[in-house]
Design a protein around this motif. Sequence first.
Motif, PDB file in Angstrom:
ATOM      1  N   VAL A   1      20.644   2.886   5.125  1.00  0.00           N
ATOM      2  CA  VAL A   1      21.076   1.957   5.734  1.00  0.00           C
ATOM      3  C   VAL A   1      19.888   1.061   6.582  1.00  0.00           C
ATOM      4  CG1 VAL A   1      22.708   1.161   7.671  1.00  0.00           C
ATOM      5  CG2 VAL A   1      23.066   2.854   6.266  1.00  0.00           C
ATOM      6  N   PHE A   2      19.300   0.028   5.920  1.00  0.00           N
ATOM      7  CA  PHE A   2      18.179  -0.270   6.138  1.00  0.00           C
ATOM      8  C   PHE A   2      18.356  -1.189   7.968  1.00  0.00           C
ATOM      9  CE2 PHE A   2      17.380  -0.263   1.788  1.00  0.00           C
ATOM     10  CZ  PHE A   2      15.903  -0.089   1.579  1.00  0.00           C
ATOM     11  N   ASP A   3      19.365  -1.680   8.011  1.00  0.00           N
ATOM     12  CA  ASP A   3      19.303  -2.373   9.448  1.00  0.00           C
ATOM     13  C   ASP A   3      19.632  -1.360  10.331  1.00  0.00           C
ATOM     14  OD1 ASP A   3      19.464  -4.854   8.084  1.00  0.00           O
ATOM     15  OD2 ASP A   3      21.938  -5.080   8.262  1.00  0.00           O
ATOM     16  N   ALA A   4      19.704  -0.058  10.105  1.00  0.00           N
ATOM     17  CA  ALA A   4      19.909   1.076  11.119  1.00  0.00           C
ATOM     18  C   ALA A   4      18.568   1.943  11.232  1.00  0.00           C
ATOM     19  CB  ALA A   4      21.119   1.880  11.060  1.00  0.00           C
ATOM     20  N   LEU A   5      17.597   1.499  10.549  1.00  0.00           N
ATOM     21  CA  LEU A   5      16.369   2.288  10.591  1.00  0.00           C
ATOM     22  C   LEU A   5      15.868   1.962  12.084  1.00  0.00           C
ATOM     23  CD1 LEU A   5      14.520   1.597   6.908  1.00  0.00           C
ATOM     24  CD2 LEU A   5      15.348   3.820   8.106  1.00  0.00           C
ATOM     25  N   PRO A   6      15.100   3.161  12.543  1.00  0.00           N
ATOM     26  CA  PRO A   6      14.681   2.826  13.872  1.00  0.00           C
ATOM     27  C   PRO A   6      13.454   1.618  14.135  1.00  0.00           C
ATOM     28  CG  PRO A   6      14.112   5.225  13.151  1.00  0.00           C
ATOM     29  CD  PRO A   6      14.851   4.349  11.961  1.00  0.00           C
ATOM     30  N   ALA A   7      13.643   1.035  15.171  1.00  0.00           N
ATOM     31  CA  ALA A   7      12.964  -0.300  15.375  1.00  0.00           C
ATOM     32  C   ALA A   7      11.404   0.057  15.305  1.00  0.00           C
ATOM     33  CB  ALA A   7      13.291  -0.758  16.896  1.00  0.00           C
ATOM     34  N   ALA A   8      11.118   1.156  15.525  1.00  0.00           N
ATOM     35  CA  ALA A   8       9.513   1.510  15.474  1.00  0.00           C
ATOM     36  C   ALA A   8       9.196   1.610  14.138  1.00  0.00           C
ATOM     37  CB  ALA A   8       9.183   2.767  16.149  1.00  0.00           C
ATOM     38  N   ALA A   9       9.811   1.907  13.085  1.00  0.00           N
ATOM     39  CA  ALA A   9       9.694   1.976  11.715  1.00  0.00           C
ATOM     40  C   ALA A   9       9.213   0.748  11.099  1.00  0.00           C
ATOM     41  CB  ALA A   9      10.936   2.897  10.918  1.00  0.00           C
ATOM     42  N   ASP A  10       8.453   0.755  10.151  1.00  0.00           N
ATOM     43  CA  ASP A  10       7.938  -0.308   9.347  1.00  0.00           C
ATOM     44  C   ASP A  10       8.108  -0.023   8.018  1.00  0.00           C
ATOM     45  OD1 ASP A  10       5.472   0.984   9.157  1.00  0.00           O
ATOM     46  OD2 ASP A  10       4.287  -0.488  10.130  1.00  0.00           O
ATOM     47  N   ARG A  11       8.175   1.245   7.692  1.00  0.00           N
ATOM     48  CA  ARG A  11       8.152   1.514   5.986  1.00  0.00           C
ATOM     49  C   ARG A  11       8.936   2.629   5.912  1.00  0.00           C
ATOM     50  NH1 ARG A  11       2.068   1.757   4.645  1.00  0.00           N
ATOM     51  NH2 ARG A  11       2.383  -0.136   6.153  1.00  0.00           N
ATOM     52  N   LEU A  12       9.680   2.641   4.620  1.00  0.00           N
ATOM     53  CA  LEU A  12      10.169   3.901   4.165  1.00  0.00           C
ATOM     54  C   LEU A  12       9.660   4.627   2.857  1.00  0.00           C
ATOM     55  CD1 LEU A  12      12.867   5.838   4.114  1.00  0.00           C
ATOM     56  CD2 LEU A  12      14.094   4.056   2.965  1.00  0.00           C
ATOM     57  N   VAL A  13       9.201   5.516   2.937  1.00  0.00           N
ATOM     58  CA  VAL A  13       8.316   6.125   1.662  1.00  0.00           C
ATOM     59  C   VAL A  13       9.019   6.925   0.915  1.00  0.00           C
ATOM     60  CG1 VAL A  13       6.034   7.134   1.053  1.00  0.00           C
ATOM     61  CG2 VAL A  13       6.054   5.856   2.982  1.00  0.00           C
ATOM     62  N   LEU A  14       9.095   6.831  -0.424  1.00  0.00           N
ATOM     63  CA  LEU A  14       9.849   7.831  -1.447  1.00  0.00           C
ATOM     64  C   LEU A  14       8.674   8.498  -1.950  1.00  0.00           C
ATOM     65  CD1 LEU A  14      12.793   5.629  -2.829  1.00  0.00           C
ATOM     66  CD2 LEU A  14      12.670   7.012  -0.831  1.00  0.00           C
TER      67      LEU A  14
ATOM     68  N   ASP B   1       4.301   6.544 -14.015  1.00  0.00           N
ATOM     69  CA  ASP B   1       4.545   7.983 -14.502  1.00  0.00           C
ATOM     70  C   ASP B   1       3.762   8.957 -13.969  1.00  0.00           C
ATOM     71  OD1 ASP B   1       6.135   6.616 -16.261  1.00  0.00           O
ATOM     72  OD2 ASP B   1       4.690   6.653 -17.993  1.00  0.00           O
ATOM     73  N   GLY B   2       4.164  10.195 -14.085  1.00  0.00           N
ATOM     74  CA  GLY B   2       3.309  11.341 -13.385  1.00  0.00           C
ATOM     75  C   GLY B   2       2.267  11.852 -14.482  1.00  0.00           C
ATOM     76  N   ARG B   3       1.346  12.743 -13.970  1.00  0.00           N
ATOM     77  CA  ARG B   3       0.145  13.007 -14.607  1.00  0.00           C
ATOM     78  C   ARG B   3       0.012  14.395 -14.865  1.00  0.00           C
ATOM     79  NH1 ARG B   3      -0.900   8.253 -11.831  1.00  0.00           N
ATOM     80  NH2 ARG B   3      -1.224   9.710 -10.129  1.00  0.00           N
ATOM     81  N   PRO B   4      -0.643  15.140 -15.803  1.00  0.00           N
ATOM     82  CA  PRO B   4      -0.762  16.245 -16.022  1.00  0.00           C
ATOM     83  C   PRO B   4      -1.619  16.981 -14.865  1.00  0.00           C
ATOM     84  CG  PRO B   4      -1.084  15.286 -17.913  1.00  0.00           C
ATOM     85  CD  PRO B   4      -0.943  14.243 -17.122  1.00  0.00           C
ATOM     86  N   GLY B   5      -1.139  18.176 -14.473  1.00  0.00           N
ATOM     87  CA  GLY B   5      -1.969  18.955 -13.134  1.00  0.00           C
ATOM     88  C   GLY B   5      -1.262  18.572 -12.112  1.00  0.00           C
ATOM     89  N   GLU B   6      -0.711  17.248 -11.885  1.00  0.00           N
ATOM     90  CA  GLU B   6      -0.164  17.109 -10.446  1.00  0.00           C
ATOM     91  C   GLU B   6       1.250  17.309 -10.587  1.00  0.00           C
ATOM     92  OE1 GLU B   6      -0.665  12.652 -10.235  1.00  0.00           O
ATOM     93  OE2 GLU B   6      -2.982  13.026 -10.269  1.00  0.00           O
ATOM     94  N   THR B   7       1.559  17.748  -9.261  1.00  0.00           N
ATOM     95  CA  THR B   7       2.757  18.201  -8.958  1.00  0.00           C
ATOM     96  C   THR B   7       3.801  17.237  -7.797  1.00  0.00           C
ATOM     97  OG1 THR B   7       1.921  19.829  -7.268  1.00  0.00           O
ATOM     98  CG2 THR B   7       2.150  20.397  -9.693  1.00  0.00           C
ATOM     99  N   ALA B   8       2.845  16.612  -7.265  1.00  0.00           N
ATOM    100  CA  ALA B   8       3.848  15.419  -6.339  1.00  0.00           C
ATOM    101  C   ALA B   8       3.215  14.400  -6.464  1.00  0.00           C
ATOM    102  CB  ALA B   8       3.538  16.095  -4.994  1.00  0.00           C
ATOM    103  N   LEU B   9       4.037  13.221  -6.325  1.00  0.00           N
ATOM    104  CA  LEU B   9       3.681  11.632  -6.385  1.00  0.00           C
ATOM    105  C   LEU B   9       4.425  10.911  -5.409  1.00  0.00           C
ATOM    106  CD1 LEU B   9       2.449   9.648  -8.537  1.00  0.00           C
ATOM    107  CD2 LEU B   9       4.772   9.733  -9.559  1.00  0.00           C
ATOM    108  N   VAL B  10       3.491   9.829  -4.886  1.00  0.00           N
ATOM    109  CA  VAL B  10       4.115   8.795  -4.035  1.00  0.00           C
ATOM    110  C   VAL B  10       4.725   7.791  -5.159  1.00  0.00           C
ATOM    111  CG1 VAL B  10       3.702   6.978  -2.449  1.00  0.00           C
ATOM    112  CG2 VAL B  10       2.403   9.400  -2.252  1.00  0.00           C
ATOM    113  N   LEU B  11       6.184   7.662  -4.857  1.00  0.00           N
ATOM    114  CA  LEU B  11       6.980   6.695  -5.669  1.00  0.00           C
ATOM    115  C   LEU B  11       6.773   5.355  -5.533  1.00  0.00           C
ATOM    116  CD1 LEU B  11      10.139   8.578  -6.089  1.00  0.00           C
ATOM    117  CD2 LEU B  11       8.108   8.870  -7.667  1.00  0.00           C
ATOM    118  N   GLY B  12       6.582   5.251  -4.092  1.00  0.00           N
ATOM    119  CA  GLY B  12       6.524   3.771  -3.646  1.00  0.00           C
ATOM    120  C   GLY B  12       7.218   3.594  -2.328  1.00  0.00           C
ATOM    121  N   SER B  13       7.018   2.569  -1.776  1.00  0.00           N
ATOM    122  CA  SER B  13       7.446   2.345  -0.135  1.00  0.00           C
ATOM    123  C   SER B  13       8.215   1.051   0.127  1.00  0.00           C
ATOM    124  CB  SER B  13       6.398   2.474   1.010  1.00  0.00           C
ATOM    125  OG  SER B  13       5.357   1.542   0.648  1.00  0.00           O
ATOM    126  N   PHE B  14       9.161   1.045   0.977  1.00  0.00           N
ATOM    127  CA  PHE B  14       9.938  -0.229   1.298  1.00  0.00           C
ATOM    128  C   PHE B  14       9.212  -0.572   2.535  1.00  0.00           C
ATOM    129  CE2 PHE B  14      12.757   1.579  -1.888  1.00  0.00           C
ATOM    130  CZ  PHE B  14      13.416   0.365  -2.229  1.00  0.00           C
TER     131      PHE B  14
END
Length: 707
Positions: free
Chosen positions: A609-622, A661-674
């Motif tokens: 719920v984007f409108d209900a995110l805390p006022a102090a937040a400026d990004r949502l990272v997936l 896309d993912g890369r060999p050897g890596e096990t975690a990835l930042v998909l993007g942020s709103f």
Amino acid sequence: MSRRSSGLVGVWAEAQRQQQRQREAQQRAVVQQQRQQRAYERDLARMQREQQTAYRQGRDADARQRTQELEEQVAALARLLADGCGAAPFRVAALTRAEEVAPFEPGQLARPVVMPDPAQYQAQGGWTAGRRAQAQQEAQARYQHDWQAAQAAEAHRVQQLAAYRAQYDAWAAGQLAEVRTHNAGLAQLVDALRAGEPGAAVDYFSAALYASGAWPEGFPRQVSAAFDRGARQLVLDWELPGVEVVPEVKSVRYVASSDTEKESARPVTQRRALYRDALAQCMLLVLREVFAADEYGCLESVVLNGFVDDVDPATGRRAEIFLATVSVPRAAFGQLNLGQVSAVDCLVEALRGQLSARPDQRTAVRPARRPADVGTGVVSHGGGEEPDLFTMDPIEFEGLVAELFRARGMQALTTQRSNDGGVDVEALDPDPISGGRIIVQVKRYRNTVPPTAVRDLYGTVQGAGANKGVLVTTSGFGPGSYGFAEGKPLTLVSGAELVDLLHQHGLRGRLGAGSGGSASSAGAAGSSGSAEGSVPARRPAAEPSSEDFNLLGMTWTGAVSLDVCALVCRGARVLAEDHFVFFNNPENPGSSVRMVPGVGGDRAAVRVVFDALPAAADRLVLVAAVDPEANPAGDLGGFTSAAICLRDAAGLELDRLPVSDGRPGETALVLGSFRRRAGGDWDFVPGGKGYRGGLGELVGEYGVVVA
């Protein structure tokens, strides 16, 4: 005597040659495989460098964009007075309505029913005289039947046309009567102004300030006024903006070495100077608006007191803290060239006013004269007297919206309360190019309007054959609503925008107890209430709407099993560890972010719920990480063709956002942020940074301590 070979040596030699050839082929294959592996590693390294470069360039561009937004905000404050002086002065003539109504348009009822043509009813067939006579009788019977049916249809059309005409004539007479009453009231106001009546003066000059288009979005419009008839002096208390209008951050810089954004604070002295200048410009702009609107020579002088509604440092309670005051004769103000002055010097030196030396610390000044100090027989008018749109009668509220459209030069009328087909107001824009018929729906909600209401409006517009649809609300809209309306003939007007439009056109309205409550604050209230029903009680702002949310679904190819998580952040730091939403913490405080099952083929999903995110937040990272239980030895080499599916509350796909896309050897990835922009909208910024240390290493960079 020669010796004859048994052939065994030849066979053995051939076998040796075959083995040698096989060893050489195997050796060549090993060498070729090594070459291909080295080429693959070179290509992979090059691709990783390119992806890392693109990622850093994107982060750097985002930081520069934020810096530019901060600079533009400060520049807009610096030219506040100059821009305001370029606006046309307020005039009574702007409120005068033309004595005209929408023309009578009966549509299909204006077209008479076409009577059957006897020539089309000729006898068909028949080789004998008897058969031809029978065919003639059948043709005549068909003609008589169709003629009688057409006559009945024509009589019904004439009856409907007469009824519709009578209804239109009654409506048109009412509209003309309303326009004439309104214009007569304006004529009475002008007479009262010329006679120096205090009530008329207060109403007129307050309307001039409310209607001014000089104030930026978010600036308050609260005024209390009184008119001293004997001294011909207008006394005003005007609300000034808070120090937050001057950004606390001066610039943002991306630090590639730590993959973080570093904010540079604006120096306290610079922020104070900018704020003092903005306050001085506001004071001068109020004086300009008032004197420019005085077309009937009512004013000899103006006393203006500027205050902020804030916590008083002396008492710790909210109060009106006065930061500026000035008393200005008309003659002295008329000698100023506001386009060239230094606002602070003009207010303090030329006009002998007072301006707080430390307004950022709410250091007060003593007002010269208050509206309540004006003597007997003088009328006071406060900004709080504006009608509250939440508590206004539903029919009056729809009438106010229709009045707004008429004030914008259109023809508008409210519909009947029953069988209106979801239409509250119909408007006609006379512009020959961009105009046409407009369908208006009014939603007097306290919580965010659900996307279903926007879809319903679109269906009504299509069914009615209108050119455009407008949805007006006292609350606000979420990303799902704006996403559906994009590219369609739909306009969404939030509560804050509605109040601003009303003020621009000399109309009055406020949201709740404040003079200009925002849609964001109203949007976090209780369950929806339409204009036909009562307004429900408010609920805590932390509780998100159960209807207006988005689903962020994840899709990818490959057999790798992933955990998709979300972090609610300010900058590159999570607000708190309970704002890290993952399998062991499925929702954050307030439930604005929640893990849910995927829909429509999504392999994972996050409910936001984007409108209900805390006022102090400026990004949502997936982020995504390999599930160590399902794939203990797996990596992201099989994570390909990945995307985030942005869906509305009904599961309808609004957009598809590709991710790296993912890369060999890596096990975690930042998909993007709103990321939240200055206007409150959210933009998506692709990610791409990978981690070999899994989810623990990734979230550690965002301040989450993993035991």
